[in-house]
Design an enzyme around this catalytic site. Structure first.
Site, short mmCIF file in Angstrom:
data_model
loop_
_atom_site.label_atom_id
_atom_site.label_comp_id
_atom_site.label_asym_id
_atom_site.label_seq_id
_atom_site.Cartn_x
_atom_site.Cartn_y
_atom_site.Cartn_z
N VAL A 31 -4.88 -2.25 7.26
CA VAL A 31 -3.32 -1.70 7.10
C VAL A 31 -3.75 -1.95 4.87
O VAL A 31 -4.28 -2.98 5.24
CB VAL A 31 -2.46 -2.89 7.22
CG1 VAL A 31 -1.81 -2.68 8.31
CG2 VAL A 31 -2.22 -4.22 7.10
N ASP A 32 -3.10 -0.08 4.63
CA ASP A 32 -2.72 -0.55 3.49
C ASP A 32 -2.59 -1.61 2.56
O ASP A 32 -1.90 -2.83 3.19
CB ASP A 32 -2.58 0.87 2.55
CG ASP A 32 -3.00 2.35 3.50
OD1 ASP A 32 -3.95 1.68 3.60
OD2 ASP A 32 -2.05 2.39 3.30
N LYS A 33 -3.22 -1.94 1.09
CA LYS A 33 -2.98 -2.89 0.79
C LYS A 33 -1.50 -3.12 -0.02
O LYS A 33 -0.61 -4.07 -0.08
CB LYS A 33 -3.66 -2.68 -0.80
CG LYS A 33 -3.53 -3.72 -1.88
CD LYS A 33 -4.47 -3.37 -2.86
CE LYS A 33 -4.18 -4.51 -4.18
NZ LYS A 33 -5.48 -3.97 -5.55
N ARG A 78 2.36 7.24 5.38
CA ARG A 78 2.97 7.65 4.07
C ARG A 78 3.07 8.89 4.07
O ARG A 78 4.13 9.43 3.48
CB ARG A 78 2.09 7.07 4.15
CG ARG A 78 1.78 5.07 3.54
CD ARG A 78 1.10 4.62 2.97
NE ARG A 78 0.84 4.12 1.32
CZ ARG A 78 0.34 3.89 0.63
NH1 ARG A 78 -0.87 3.56 1.15
NH2 ARG A 78 0.58 3.98 -0.48
#
Length: 263
Positions: A58-60, A180
């Site tokens: 998962v993204d930062k 996103r």
């Protein structure tokens, strides 16, 4: 943010652990792995003498559930489940917009542009909306002449007050930045997303995208299905504090948990 120690991560973030896997409730602001200019979870664990293999990323900027294998064989089995799309993934999203349908599907292929930025593989004006099916899509002839990656995200709108909306997003494919980019390109960017809100990034605001639920098969547990839930912290709901009570939040989570997985 101040990077926690691995001991602190383990003390505060473990959702599930057995001999084969570890599921953490990742704080926003720390990478899963591959951080070039900082510290990531895999590195923190390795420095503490523990080797972990992420089954997905998962993204930062994203908080919530992340699944790690403790050995290579288990990692291979888990990644095959993600590749075969049998893992149930659900994310909670807050947008600073309204007007989304009760349910929708975004079927917009992704591409990678300059500076490694993910975008839709078509011009924004080429995106079409099928009102009867609540579906965003782009015609084959409108695709840019670049390598593209078919990508699908389903969502349900749990709540909206005309200013903000709370969604459950279920990515069918698992592309980088998929949720996103999909939401931003249909006009509903995630609140605080630095990809599309430079002011939020400059102010150090969090991104309101949370990996809420993971469901996967555990062959080492007689093949039983494992479902893990990472409840979002109070900061996730912060921008809605004047509009949603704690009882409202609990109701939304109950309703979101009962939504069927898209076919």
């Amino acid at each position: 943010m101040t990077v926690p120690s691995w001991r602190e991560v383990r003390a505060t973030s473990v959702l599930l652990e057995d001999d084969k896997v570890l599921v953490l409730d990742k704080p926003a602001g720390i990478s899963v792995m591959g951080e070039r200019h900082g510290t990531d979870l895999v590195e923190l664990a390795e420095e503490a003498g523990e080797q972990l293999f992420p089954a997905h990323r998962v993204d930062k900027v994203t908080s919530g559930a992340v699944l790690f294998a403790k050995d290579v064989a288990t990692h291979g089995g888990l990644t095959r489940q993600f590749n075969k799309r049998t893992v149930d993934k659900a994310y909670l999203v807050v947008t600073a917009t309204a007007g989304l349908p009760d349910r929708g599907t975004v079927e917009l292929p992704l591409s990678v542009g300059r500076k490694n930025r993910v975008r839709i593989a078509a011009a924004r004006e080429a995106i079409r909306f099928d009102e009867a099916a609540d579906r965003w899509w782009v015609a084959e002839g409108d695709l840019l002449d670049v390598k593209n990656y078919p990508s699908t995200t389903h969502f349900r709108t749990l709540w909206s007050d005309g200013r903000h909306s709370v969604l459950v997003a279920r990515p069918v494919t698992g592309r980088r930045h998929q949720i996103r980019v999909h939401l931003a390109w249909i006009g509903h960017p995630i609140l605080g997303d630095p990809l599309f809100d430079k002011a939020a990034a400059a102010a150090g605001l969090r991104t309101h995208l949370h990996s809420w639920r993971l469901g996967f098969d555990a062959s080492w547990r007689d093949g039983s299905r494992v479902d893990v839930v990472a409840g979002p912290d109070d900061g996730f709901w912060g921008p809605l504090a004047g509009a949603l009570t704690a009882e409202d939040v609990a109701r939304l989570l109950r309703e979101g948990a009962t939504l069927p997985r898209p076919a």
